[in-house]
Each structure stands twice: as C-alpha cells, then as structure tokens.
Design an enzyme around this catalytic site. Structure first.
Site: not given
Ligand code: GUN
Length: 294
Positions: A121, A54, A98
């Site tokens: 998100d 990311k 995350q």
């Molecule tokens: N863990 C797995 N997929 C995601 C996501 O799309 N966003 C976040 N914040 N954590 C994740």
C-alpha cells in the site's frame, strides 16, 4: 470541443495484462507466484467490495491471493498478531490491511507494524518520507496516487513544467500525489479547506487532481481551458431514478468540467480501476525484491 475522456478501465486493463505477463515469466523462472495477503476487519460493505475486487484481480493475473477476515469485535492484539504472522510468512509477498479499521482499533499502530518490504500500500511513514525527500526512492508508491500519474503519462499529458493543483491533503492521496507530481517536475500547489480563493488557484492549473471527498466540489468555471482533470473522488449521492436510490459522482462537477477541460477522468471508470492495477504491480515488485530479482 468537449474534454477527451481518460479511460481508466482500459488503461488499468493494459497494466493488468502487463502484470499477468510478468507473473507468468516469474512463475516460469522461480516456480512460484507473487502472493498478496489482505486483512479485512469488520463488515463495512464498501470495504468488502474493494477486498473482493482485489482478490479477484490477483487471481486473474495468475497471482496468489489470501484474504483474512476478522470480526468487527477483533482486538488490537489479534489484528497485530495476524500482521506479525504475515510479516514472518515467506509465502506472503505483500500485505494490505483494508482501511478504515473499525472504531476502537489503532490504525496507525497496525500500519506501522507491516514489514517495509511487504508494504504494498506504501502507507508506512518510511515509504511516504522517502517519497517526499529529494534523491530518495521509496520501496513502494501508494496505489491511488501512482495510478493518477500513470493515467497522465499513458494519456501523453506532460507533467514536467506543468502547474499542478492538488485539492485535498490526505495521507492516502493528496500528500503522496503532490510529491509524485513534484518529483516529475511539475510546480505543485496543495489546496485544502483553509485555502484562500480556491477557484482562482485551480484556474492556474494545467493539471488538477481532486481528492477532497466532497461530491462535485470542483466546478467547471474554476478550470483553465484545456487542462487535465484527475478526479479521485467516489461519492454516493441520492438519485431517485436509480434502482439503488443512489449514484456515484466524483469530486468534480463532471458535465460542467467536460466543457472546459482538455482531458478528464470519469467516475466511475477513471482512477478507481487504476488503484487495483497499481497494487498488483507493487506486489510483483515486492516478490522480486524478496527474491533478489529486482
Ligand atoms: N481504503 C480505501 N482505499 C484504500 C487503499 O488504497 N488501501 C487500503 N489499505 N485501504 C483503503
């Protein structure tokens, strides 16, 4: 005829280029760039990989990237204090915590704390609520579900009037992707572990979204000939022929499905790359909202 592959890597690259172009134009106009802050708590290896990807994607698009790493021993108060600081920091446009958080931390309380206008998100209950309500527009759409829809649209697959089956009902994928398909005028059935005659339900579908988190769960002979299959699953299974001793498979039995479907996303290289591309798009949107440019 074998199914046509939906190339998520190539489509994500197109989206990322569009984002980079927009970021350059915004920089020209405002002198600053959209910035994403990511919070990683603990040392889950998969989360470390995702967070690294990311941050790199932000930099590649010309955006700002800040990563806060907290130890697995961080307290609820420490995580919440960091989120409050990021909420208050005008240089941060988007915040992503995350998931999963280490055991003992209250994930829900942390997600509820993220400012609505920085919730890139799209996991805040207000965003999800607006997504499922008729006539309402959420500030942000969760990235993986948005990526599934973008793959269908950019592959020229008609959603309006289609029968769609979503296998799985998680807050992160199943529920929001079902809402998005419904908003795009598909007729949507959500299936789960208690569904009667799951193969029969899937057989009706013009569009199948598999997001149940079980390796190769959806079989080829469940599929309606010519349907479009979007496979959200990423599951590691043992494979002695690989150096790592494992390989990644989706929630759909890919080889079988290729013989029946009209279109299918591979794993890896299908939905996965789209999640990050849509995250960048959401962060640009957050920047524009915060600067009155939307
Ligand atoms: N863990 C797995 N997929 C995601 C996501 O799309 N966003 C976040 N914040 N954590 C994740």
């Amino acid at each position: 005829m074998p199914a046509q592959l939906i190339d998520g890597k190539a489509i994500a690259a197109d989206v990322r280029q569009e984002v980079a172009d927009e970021v350059a134009a915004l920089k020209e106009r405002t002198g600053i760039v959209p910035t994403l802050a990511v919070v990683l708590v603990g040392d889950n290896p998969a989360s470390q990989t995702y967070v690294g990807a990311k941050g790199k994607a932000c930099i590649d698009a010309g955006m700002g990237s800040i990563t806060h790493r907290l130890p697995a021993t961080a307290t609820q108060e420490e995580v919440e204090t960091l989120v409050r600081e990021l909420n208050a920091d005008s240089a941060v446009n988007g915040i992503l915590v995350q998931l999963p958080l280490p055991k003992g931390l209250n994930e829900r309380a942390v997600l509820d704390l993220i400012s609505l206008n920085k919730d890139v998100d799209g996991f805040h209950p207000m965003n999800i609520g607006e997504l499922v309500m008729k006539g309402r527009t959420p500030q942000f759409i969760p990235c993986t579900p948005a990526g599934c829809i973008e793959l269908l649209k950019r592959s020229g697959i008609a959603i309006a009037g289609a029968d769609a089956v979503v296998v799985g009902r998680s807050n992160i994928v199943g529920i929001p992707v079902a809402a998005l398909l419904n908003n795009a005028d598909a007729t949507v059935t959500i299936c789960h572990s208690r569904t009667k005659d799951l193969p029969g339900k899937v057989k009706q579908a013009d569009i199948v979204v598999a997001a149940i988190g079980r390796p190769e769960f959806v079989k080829g002979d469940w599929l309606k000939p010519g349907c479009a299959v979007i496979d959200v699953g990423i599951n590691a299974v043992p494979d002695a022929t690989k150096k790592s001793g494992q390989r990644l498979v989706g929630d759909v039995a890919f080889d079988e499905a290729c013989g029946a479907a009209g279109y299918i996303t591979p794993v890896p290289g299908g939905v996965g790359p789209m999640t990050i591309a849509m995250l960048l798009k959401n962060t640009v949107r957050a920047f524009k909202l915060q600067h009155g440019l939307e």
